[in-house]
Enzyme design. Structure first.
Site, PDB file in Angstrom:
ATOM      1  N   HIS A 186     -17.293  -3.449   5.502  1.00  0.00           N
ATOM      2  CA  HIS A 186     -17.683  -4.762   4.980  1.00  0.00           C
ATOM      3  C   HIS A 186     -18.596  -5.504   5.930  1.00  0.00           C
ATOM      4  O   HIS A 186     -19.397  -6.332   5.507  1.00  0.00           O
ATOM      5  CB  HIS A 186     -16.453  -5.567   4.579  1.00  0.00           C
ATOM      6  CG  HIS A 186     -15.883  -5.039   3.313  1.00  0.00           C
ATOM      7  ND1 HIS A 186     -16.417  -5.351   2.094  1.00  0.00           N
ATOM      8  CD2 HIS A 186     -14.923  -4.132   3.085  1.00  0.00           C
ATOM      9  CE1 HIS A 186     -15.788  -4.679   1.169  1.00  0.00           C
ATOM     10  NE2 HIS A 186     -14.873  -3.931   1.741  1.00  0.00           N
ATOM     11  N   CYS A 486     -24.524   2.306  -6.561  1.00  0.00           N
ATOM     12  CA  CYS A 486     -24.426   0.932  -6.054  1.00  0.00           C
ATOM     13  C   CYS A 486     -23.734   0.903  -4.690  1.00  0.00           C
ATOM     14  O   CYS A 486     -23.470  -0.153  -4.144  1.00  0.00           O
ATOM     15  CB  CYS A 486     -23.707   0.025  -7.039  1.00  0.00           C
ATOM     16  SG  CYS A 486     -21.985   0.472  -7.289  1.00  0.00           S
TER      17      CYS A 486
HETATM   18  C1  PEP Z   1     -18.365   1.600  -3.146  1.00  0.00           C
HETATM   19  O1  PEP Z   1     -17.205   1.928  -2.912  1.00  0.00           O
HETATM   20  O2  PEP Z   1     -19.352   2.331  -2.929  1.00  0.00           O
HETATM   21  C2  PEP Z   1     -18.661   0.256  -3.698  1.00  0.00           C
HETATM   22  C3  PEP Z   1     -19.886  -0.047  -4.074  1.00  0.00           C
HETATM   23  O3  PEP Z   1     -17.655  -0.634  -3.768  1.00  0.00           O
HETATM   24  P1  PEP Z   1     -17.052  -1.444  -2.487  1.00  0.00           P
HETATM   25  O4  PEP Z   1     -17.926  -1.178  -1.321  1.00  0.00           O
HETATM   26  O5  PEP Z   1     -17.008  -2.865  -2.887  1.00  0.00           O
HETATM   27  O6  PEP Z   1     -15.685  -0.823  -2.379  1.00  0.00           O
END
Ligand code: PEP
Ligand code: MG
Length: 556
Positions: A186, A486
């Protein structure tokens, strides 16, 4: 001139400034006995610390205004609670130090709160924060949480959790350096959303003294300690040149031979919309709605509050599409009112869609809010579910969407290897796929994305991950459906070309990466991307895959 430290560059650009550390959780003060004659002095020290923390919370509240002010003022009142203070003084009177008296008095008050029903129990985190602040002040260590600074700084942290993001003032954070984390942590996602340079997985970062000037190069992953004037000039000039070249790139995403690849933005809420528009995003490929829920982990936001937030994002892209992911709670994004607290492996437990299927009321409210938000707007709303493992999951989500009267396109994220392998079966229930390569890497390599020690597995160039992407995109192509990416893989310009070569139909990323990806894609044909993809899949490691693709795309 000082040392050069090396980590993993995860967000482009250069930041130069003094470092400030994110305060860590306060340790339990030792249970040391004081002499009876020292008690009045200790009681006085405790009272003064309580007053100072309450005053600090009130003044932060005034500066923040709005809902944050109410929360901070409530915390100041907690700090000054007369019964709590009497208990602290009593404990000091029988031999505790000031810090231990505060720690123990808060612990017994906390136990009372935790047993007193949902609403009050939700205040336990606020109470812990107040305690940590008072104890930190008494121990003379940095305050826990985001530094309270009026001047811009480079933030140093062990890692950043989604909940920290709400507290960061983007105007003050020049860049990040974290000890833990990987390209999909994150910290990396947040840095890209804010458009600030970031370096993660740099173990020595915690030892930099407060205020030390550093230059952070988010492209190379280098952190220069006390850089020379010549170094500073060279870095800032190179960054400015890069920026100017990027500003010149505009328009929709396409390869040099005209194969269209929509470039979309990942957003966490209305606050990210301006950067997405400025970068020329053609829409939103991932709206992470959990940030709306993280403001108050004790209950879901009201339907009205949700409608307002969704509508603001939808209205910003009248000619584009906005893909909203329903709440992804659990594991790295726990919510007190939904996430079980006793799971041995939260990433493998009840999270994402699993949580929502267990709490259909939360899902229903969110879907209803989305339908209301989209009413009357020309934007193409699409909804998708996180953490879908199989066709049964996909059906559960599609049924919930139908029951809630959603007329938007319904899709799912592919974040679990089983979903990639069975993409065609899942597409019997829903209309599109979006690859979440961050979690897909985590589950493919059995490597927690939050743990720096295993960050090498999070490298999205791993050929096994590319195989799964190819499998899912190929399955979607065979069904005549779209399959975007994504996850953070889409933000790496070279890898973006490889993903397109693997059959991916759109790319969604933090706004600051869009110009880089647009520029690189525009320099290559679809056939070159396909050759680079085949070369990368033929490699045996992430590094070899990167080199192989680079070789094809640079014509070496
Ligand atoms: C992923 O896991 O690639 C994603 C886009 O979701 P997050 O990073 O919010 O878990
Ligand atoms: Mg995910």
């Amino acid at each position: 001139m000082g040392a050069t430290l090396r980590g993993l560059g995860v967000s482009h650009g250069v930041a130069i400034g003094g470092v400030r550390h994110m305060g860590t959780a306060v340790l339990e003060p030792p249970a040391r006995q004081i002499r009876r004659e020292d008690a009045p002095g200790e009681q006085d020290r405790a009272r003064r610390a309580v007053e100072a923390v309450a005053a600090d919370l009130n003044s932060r509240g005034q500066r923040a205004g709005g809902e944050a002010q109410a929360v901070l003022e409530a915390q100041a009142l907690m700090a000054q609670d007369p019964e709590l203070l009497a208990d602290v003084e009593r404990r000091i009177g029988v031999g505790s130090t000031a810090e231990r008296g505060v720690y123990d008095a808060f612990a017994s008050y906390r136990a009372l709160l935790a047993d007193a029903g949902d609403y009050i129990a939700g205040r336990v985190a606020d109470l812990d924060d107040v305690r940590n602040r008072i104890v930190a002040l008494l121990l003379g260590v940095p305050m826990p949480g985001v530094p309270d600074s009026d001047t811009p700084y480079v933030l140093i942290a062990r890692d950043l959790a989604p909940a920290d993001t709400a507290l960061l003032d983007p105007a003050l954070v020049l860049g990040f350096v974290t000890e833990e984390g990987g390209p999909t942590s994150h910290s990396a996602i947040l840095a890209r959303a804010l458009g600030v340079p970031a370096v993660v997985a740099l173990p020595g970062a915690g030892e930099l003294a407060e205020g030390t000037v550093v230059a952070v190069d988010g492209g190379s992953g280098e952190v220069f300690v006390e850089p020379s004037t010549a170094r500073r000039t060279a870095l800032t000039e190179a960054a400015a040149k890069d920026k100017a070249a990027l500003a010149a790139s505009s328009g929709p995403g396409t390869t040099s031979d005209g194969h269209r690849v929509p470039l979309l933005a990942n957003v966490g809420g209305p606050a990210d919309v301006a950067a997405a528009l400025a970068a020329g995003a053609e829409g939103v490929g991932l709206y992470r709605t959990e940030f709306l829920f993280l403001d108050d982990s004790a209950r879901a936001p009201s339907e009205e509050k949700q409608v307002e937030a969704y509508r603001q994002v939808l209205a910003a892209f009248p000619e584009g599409r906005v893909v909203v992911r329903v709440l992804d709670a659990g594991a790295d994004k726990p919510l007190d009112f939904l996430t079980p607290s006793d799971e041995p492996n939260p990433a493998l437990g009840v999270r994402g869609l699993r949580t929502l299927l267990d709490h259909p009321d939360v899902l229903r409210t969110q879907l209803r809010a989305l339908a209301t938000a989209a009413r009357g707007l020309p934007t193409g709303l699409e909804v998708m579910a996180p953490m879908v493992a199989d066709r049964q999951d996909a059906k559960g989500f599609a049924d919930a969407c139908r029951d809630a009267g959603i007329s938007a396109k319904v899709g799912v994220m592919v974040e679990i290897p089983s979903a990639a392998l069975r993409a065609r079966s899942i597409l019997r229930e829903v209309e599109f796929l979006s690859l979440g390569t961050n979690d897909l890497a985590q589950y493919t390599f059995a490597a927690d994305r939050q743990v720096g020690a295993v960050s090498r597995y999070q490298d999205p160039w791993q050929p096994a991950l590319l195989d799964l992407v190819a499998f899912a995109a190929g399955g979607a192509g065979a069904e005549g459906r779209s399959c975007g990416v994504c996850g953070e893989a889409a933000a790496d310009p070279l890898l973006a070309c490889v993903l397109v070569g693997l059959g991916v139909s759109s790319l969604s990323m933090g706004a600051s990466s869009i110009p880089y990806v647009r520029g690189t894609l525009a320099r290559h044909t679809l056939a070159e991307c396909e050759r680079a993809a085949a070369a990368a899949r033929g490699a045996d490691s992430a590094e070899e895959a990167r080199q192989a693709a680079r070789g094809v795309l640079s014509g070496e």
